[in-house]
Design a protein around this motif. Structure first.
Motif, PDB file in Angstrom:
ATOM      1  N   THR A   1       2.363  40.153  27.328  1.00 56.58           N
ATOM      2  CA  THR A   1       3.326  39.087  27.056  1.00 56.58           C
ATOM      3  C   THR A   1       2.535  37.916  26.501  1.00 56.58           C
ATOM      4  N   CYS A   2       2.617  37.764  25.186  1.00 63.39           N
ATOM      5  CA  CYS A   2       1.971  36.627  24.530  1.00 63.39           C
ATOM      6  C   CYS A   2       2.679  35.363  25.020  1.00 63.39           C
ATOM      7  N   GLN A   3       1.885  34.349  25.301  1.00 64.50           N
ATOM      8  CA  GLN A   3       2.441  33.129  25.897  1.00 64.50           C
ATOM      9  C   GLN A   3       2.833  32.083  24.860  1.00 64.50           C
ATOM     10  N   CYS A   4       2.809  32.430  23.577  1.00 64.12           N
ATOM     11  CA  CYS A   4       3.203  31.438  22.578  1.00 64.12           C
ATOM     12  C   CYS A   4       4.709  31.183  22.689  1.00 64.12           C
ATOM     13  N   SER A   5       5.154  30.057  22.146  1.00 65.17           N
ATOM     14  CA  SER A   5       6.554  29.672  22.329  1.00 65.17           C
ATOM     15  C   SER A   5       7.503  30.643  21.622  1.00 65.17           C
ATOM     16  N   PHE A   6       7.064  31.220  20.507  1.00 57.14           N
ATOM     17  CA  PHE A   6       7.917  32.190  19.807  1.00 57.14           C
ATOM     18  C   PHE A   6       8.157  33.422  20.683  1.00 57.14           C
ATOM     19  N   CYS A   7       7.070  34.033  21.152  1.00 56.51           N
ATOM     20  CA  CYS A   7       7.215  35.265  21.940  1.00 56.51           C
ATOM     21  C   CYS A   7       7.954  35.007  23.242  1.00 56.51           C
ATOM     22  N   ARG A   8       7.683  33.862  23.855  1.00 52.57           N
ATOM     23  CA  ARG A   8       8.374  33.549  25.113  1.00 52.57           C
ATOM     24  C   ARG A   8       9.868  33.384  24.882  1.00 52.57           C
ATOM     25  N   SER A   9      10.237  32.725  23.777  1.00 51.47           N
ATOM     26  CA  SER A   9      11.667  32.485  23.565  1.00 51.47           C
ATOM     27  C   SER A   9      12.403  33.774  23.224  1.00 51.47           C
ATOM     28  N   HIS A  10      11.660  34.788  22.706  1.00 48.32           N
ATOM     29  CA  HIS A  10      12.299  36.076  22.420  1.00 48.32           C
ATOM     30  C   HIS A  10      12.164  37.053  23.584  1.00 48.32           C
ATOM     31  N   GLY A  11      11.398  36.680  24.595  1.00 49.58           N
ATOM     32  CA  GLY A  11      11.131  37.636  25.669  1.00 49.58           C
ATOM     33  C   GLY A  11      10.411  38.863  25.148  1.00 49.58           C
ATOM     34  N   ALA A  12       9.502  38.661  24.175  1.00 48.20           N
ATOM     35  CA  ALA A  12       8.855  39.789  23.503  1.00 48.20           C
ATOM     36  C   ALA A  12       7.815  40.456  24.399  1.00 48.20           C
ATOM     37  N   LEU A  13       7.715  41.772  24.265  1.00 46.82           N
ATOM     38  CA  LEU A  13       6.705  42.573  24.957  1.00 46.82           C
ATOM     39  C   LEU A  13       5.837  43.199  23.876  1.00 46.82           C
ATOM     40  N   ALA A  14       4.594  42.766  23.762  1.00 42.87           N
ATOM     41  CA  ALA A  14       3.762  43.240  22.658  1.00 42.87           C
ATOM     42  C   ALA A  14       3.083  44.562  23.004  1.00 42.87           C
TER      43      ALA A  14
END
Ligand SMILES: [Zn+2]
Length: 143
Positions: A30-43
């Motif tokens: 889970t990248c902690q950048c604001s983009f990934c956090r706002s998408h709930g992205a799982l890298a």
């Protein structure tokens, strides 16, 4: 190698991810950048794998850049799903996939590792990605 398929909600954007991993063994971050956090992205990436990303309607493939401006975040302009990030490094394309877009996402088992890449220079970022990300190809108008 087995193939894990993924797609955005409406199916305009898809990927076919060749990887030695199953959804159960796929390492997740889970990248902690604001983009990934706002998408709930799982890298998810596999440097020994390969991924082909396709867009049925190229007009509905949205590329978003921010920060260092060296990454295209691929989103579907129809359904809003964030599918993958891609970057060109020394003439080759690499991708990090959003594992939440996997068709078999219900089988994901690994505890995601939270990671912050703040403070990386563009050069450090490219060097890391060339080691860790998945060799990729993006094809538009494919299906
Ligand atoms: Zn879509």
């Amino acid at each position: 190698m087995p193939v894990l398929s993924g797609r955005c909600h409406c199916g305009n954007l898809r990927f076919e991810f060749e990887t030695r991993h199953t959804p159960e063994t796929l390492p997740l971050r889970t990248c902690q950048c604001s983009f990934c956090r706002s998408h709930g992205a799982l890298a998810a990436t596999d440097p020994q794998g390969r991924v082909v990303i396709t867009a049925g309607d190229p007009e509905a493939l949205q590329r978003y850049r921010f920060g260092l401006g060296i990454t295209d975040f691929l989103l579907c302009a129809r359904c809003g799903v964030y599918l993958a990030a891609v970057a060109e490094i020394e003439g080759r394309c690499y991708a990090s996939l959003n594992a939440n877009a996997l068709e078999r996402r219900a089988e994901l088992r690994q505890e995601p590792q939270p990671i912050s890449y703040d403070g990386e220079s563009a050069e450090q970022r490219r060097a890391r990605r060339a080691q860790v990300w998945t060799p990729a190809e993006v094809i538009t108008g494919a299906h």
